[in-house]
Design a protein around this motif. Sequence first.
Motif, mmCIF file in Angstrom:
data_model
loop_
_atom_site.group_PDB
_atom_site.id
_atom_site.type_symbol
_atom_site.label_atom_id
_atom_site.label_comp_id
_atom_site.label_asym_id
_atom_site.label_seq_id
_atom_site.Cartn_x
_atom_site.Cartn_y
_atom_site.Cartn_z
ATOM 1 N N PRO A 87 51.440 26.217 26.245
ATOM 2 C CA PRO A 87 50.634 25.833 27.405
ATOM 3 C C PRO A 87 49.673 26.957 27.766
ATOM 4 O O PRO A 87 49.830 28.101 27.338
ATOM 5 N N ILE A 88 48.688 26.632 28.593
ATOM 6 C CA ILE A 88 47.702 27.628 29.007
ATOM 7 C C ILE A 88 48.166 28.299 30.289
ATOM 8 O O ILE A 88 48.252 27.671 31.348
ATOM 9 N N ASP A 89 48.505 29.564 30.180
ATOM 10 C CA ASP A 89 48.816 30.416 31.330
ATOM 11 C C ASP A 89 47.855 31.600 31.273
ATOM 12 O O ASP A 89 47.603 32.139 30.201
ATOM 13 N N ILE A 90 47.333 31.998 32.413
ATOM 14 C CA ILE A 90 46.457 33.163 32.448
ATOM 15 C C ILE A 90 46.950 34.122 33.526
ATOM 16 O O ILE A 90 47.154 33.713 34.669
ATOM 17 N N SER A 91 47.140 35.379 33.137
ATOM 18 C CA SER A 91 47.513 36.416 34.100
ATOM 19 C C SER A 91 46.356 37.400 34.243
ATOM 20 O O SER A 91 45.569 37.587 33.316
ATOM 21 N N PHE A 92 46.268 38.019 35.398
ATOM 22 C CA PHE A 92 45.204 39.011 35.590
ATOM 23 C C PHE A 92 45.521 39.879 36.799
ATOM 24 O O PHE A 92 46.349 39.527 37.646
ATOM 25 N N SER A 93 44.870 41.027 36.840
ATOM 26 C CA SER A 93 44.798 41.836 38.049
ATOM 27 C C SER A 93 43.358 42.305 38.156
ATOM 28 O O SER A 93 42.555 42.044 37.251
ATOM 29 N N LEU A 94 43.025 42.980 39.227
ATOM 30 C CA LEU A 94 41.661 43.486 39.369
ATOM 31 C C LEU A 94 41.508 44.857 38.716
ATOM 32 O O LEU A 94 40.498 45.524 38.892
ATOM 33 N N LEU A 95 42.507 45.259 37.952
ATOM 34 C CA LEU A 95 42.415 46.522 37.208
ATOM 35 C C LEU A 95 41.510 46.403 35.994
ATOM 36 O O LEU A 95 41.036 47.400 35.474
ATOM 37 N N ARG A 96 41.303 45.177 35.512
ATOM 38 C CA ARG A 96 40.495 45.014 34.308
ATOM 39 C C ARG A 96 39.938 43.592 34.266
ATOM 40 O O ARG A 96 40.462 42.710 34.953
ATOM 41 N N PRO A 97 38.866 43.368 33.483
ATOM 42 C CA PRO A 97 38.288 42.018 33.399
ATOM 43 C C PRO A 97 39.289 41.034 32.799
ATOM 44 O O PRO A 97 40.189 41.431 32.057
ATOM 45 N N SER A 98 39.144 39.785 33.140
ATOM 46 C CA SER A 98 40.062 38.777 32.630
ATOM 47 C C SER A 98 39.319 37.476 32.381
ATOM 48 O O SER A 98 38.329 37.160 33.041
ATOM 49 N N LEU A 99 39.878 36.719 31.431
ATOM 50 C CA LEU A 99 39.369 35.382 31.137
ATOM 51 C C LEU A 99 39.368 34.500 32.379
ATOM 52 O O LEU A 99 38.570 33.568 32.487
ATOM 53 N N PHE A 100 40.247 34.787 33.331
ATOM 54 C CA PHE A 100 40.335 33.958 34.531
ATOM 55 C C PHE A 100 38.987 33.873 35.244
ATOM 56 O O PHE A 100 38.664 32.867 35.865
ATOM 57 N N PHE A 101 38.187 34.931 35.126
ATOM 58 C CA PHE A 101 36.922 34.984 35.850
ATOM 59 C C PHE A 101 35.733 34.583 34.979
ATOM 60 O O PHE A 101 34.583 34.882 35.323
ATOM 61 N N ALA A 102 36.005 33.883 33.886
ATOM 62 C CA ALA A 102 34.941 33.562 32.930
ATOM 63 C C ALA A 102 33.783 32.813 33.586
ATOM 64 O O ALA A 102 32.633 32.953 33.177
#
Lengths: 70, 555
Positions: free
Chosen positions: B300-315
Amino acid sequence: MDTTLTTQRRFLRPRIDETVEQLAARAMPDQPLENAVDRIKGWNLHIFAMRRPAGLLLGSDVVFVEPPRG
Amino acid sequence: MYDLLIKGGLVADGTGAPGFLADVAITGGRIVSVGPDLPGEARRTVDATGRLVAPGFIDPHTHFDVQLLWDGAAKPALEHGITSIVPGNCSLSLAPLRAGDRPGVIGMFQQIEEMPPEAFTQAFDWTWEDFAGYRAAIEPRLAINVAPLVGHSVIRQWVMGADAQQRAARLDEITAMGDLLRDCLEAGAVGLSTSFVDVDENGRPVPSRFAAFEELDGLCAVLGEFGRMLQIVPEFYDVDITIARIDQLADLSLAHGIPTTFSPVFDSQATPDAAPRALARVEEQFARGARVWPQVQTRPIDISFSLLRPSLFFARLPRWVRVLRLPLEQRLAALTDPSTVERMIADAGPDGGERLMGALIVRGGDRAPAGLAGRTLSSIAAERGETPVRALLSLSLENGLDVAFLAASRGHDDTARIGPMLANPHVHIGASDGGAHLASFATYGDTGYLFSEFVRKAGALTLEAAVKKITSDTAEIWGLKDRGVLREGLAADVVVFDAATIGRGAERPVFDMPGDGMRYIRDAIGIDTVVVNGEIAWSKGAYTDAAAGTICALN
């Protein structure tokens, strides 16, 4: 084996250096140009809304020349 | 005397045939015999009693191009039973590439694969420009087999320079690209990758997207000389465009006699007819004689992120991406600048980010406040009297940006729908993206999940059919010579596992990459032994010193 392809949404590929206006005229020669351009823009949000810069026509694009089929 | 004897396991030989009790004897990197109670001594013996013995798994969609320069096992892919990988997908490879063009391509790797730029400057000595040079750079330390694609974007960059991201190619440039591609194929490339969807670090379409169809057709003519693969990434968010791409691939396949593949195909509750329509079109094109292999992932598609680095979540939020790319000090300044913050908040939508961010779950982090892990951002925001987007920003700032959020089950999570897709004979199980999206999700363990979710739990495939899907089917689709089946004379890539427990561990962050070093991984479950070209590369939970991997020979 059935090799018939079902009909799918029609599209054109841009020709080299072709503008949106030229492509619209090619797709809908019987339409007033302004209408044709508006339709092309409305049917291709992946080019005219989602892309930066909006409307940048790429050589690899799929440009739909009709609305989505029901 | 054999070099290695794997004794007493249930052999699923990769053909899909029912499993049978047998020994597998290996000498000189090759399987020399498969049969019950094989006579003879061996220098090393693996007791496979109660275990399944299968060909090594093959992962056809990875981005290990960079990691292979310091990690020849593509960890942790190998411990999941993967013995062969295909890097170089999505139009990007590390060769051919002139030294002067490196910064641009590093930016693309950073954008598309979330590879930290330090990986390119701290982890290896960049000495090559051509494809043969890249091959020579990775080959000595390989513990895993590699069938590398060459990227259309870098081929374009080599021939056209800065114009590669400006215009269509002239006929002489297409000819030069074809010649360059031919050099790469002669140096061992398994095919060409291109992308119709990716952008660089500045949001500009990658070079391959500026290619007119005539250019791709010309390159496919060269692929046709070798019968090699064309891989593409279509505009997967729109099924009408995906179907148009399937038709283009089919025409190229038929015109040049080449296999083609595209990924991803996502199942989504928001557009439930999309994946079935795409697969129906694939069936029609196979009936015409075309080879258009859709890759479907298991996880399944799960996306994790923090504001420490760029992430696909903010594509889809380029302003956020730009801010998250800033060095830490500047990023913190931007995230506390009122006008920047107001614009970022506006980007999250008129509902205060409720639709986009409300369902995010706090994963926790080294400095995350206790009591928040496992809670939704929406509930935390309500408690704080903030909108979700403000809560995300303030919570992150209060904790040194080290708060990780999980966007769980963003689609492709309906086992009852995906199981039959995976079992479809015209579906290619793949699209793991191994080695990419480091800070967004773990791209490891998809094969374990195939067995735990779709074989054991759902019964969508038999054990033997699942093995076939990720071994001999993959080898045949890609033309990998002598791999994918446990048979006398073939390469000795073998995985020994517990069919009752094989799976994937929980997603967890590790800090083993160059630069800021973080990525998400999953540990293997139920894998006992992994053999690559006759050498034990993984055994009893640990890697060995074996480096028997190679560049895959092709049919």
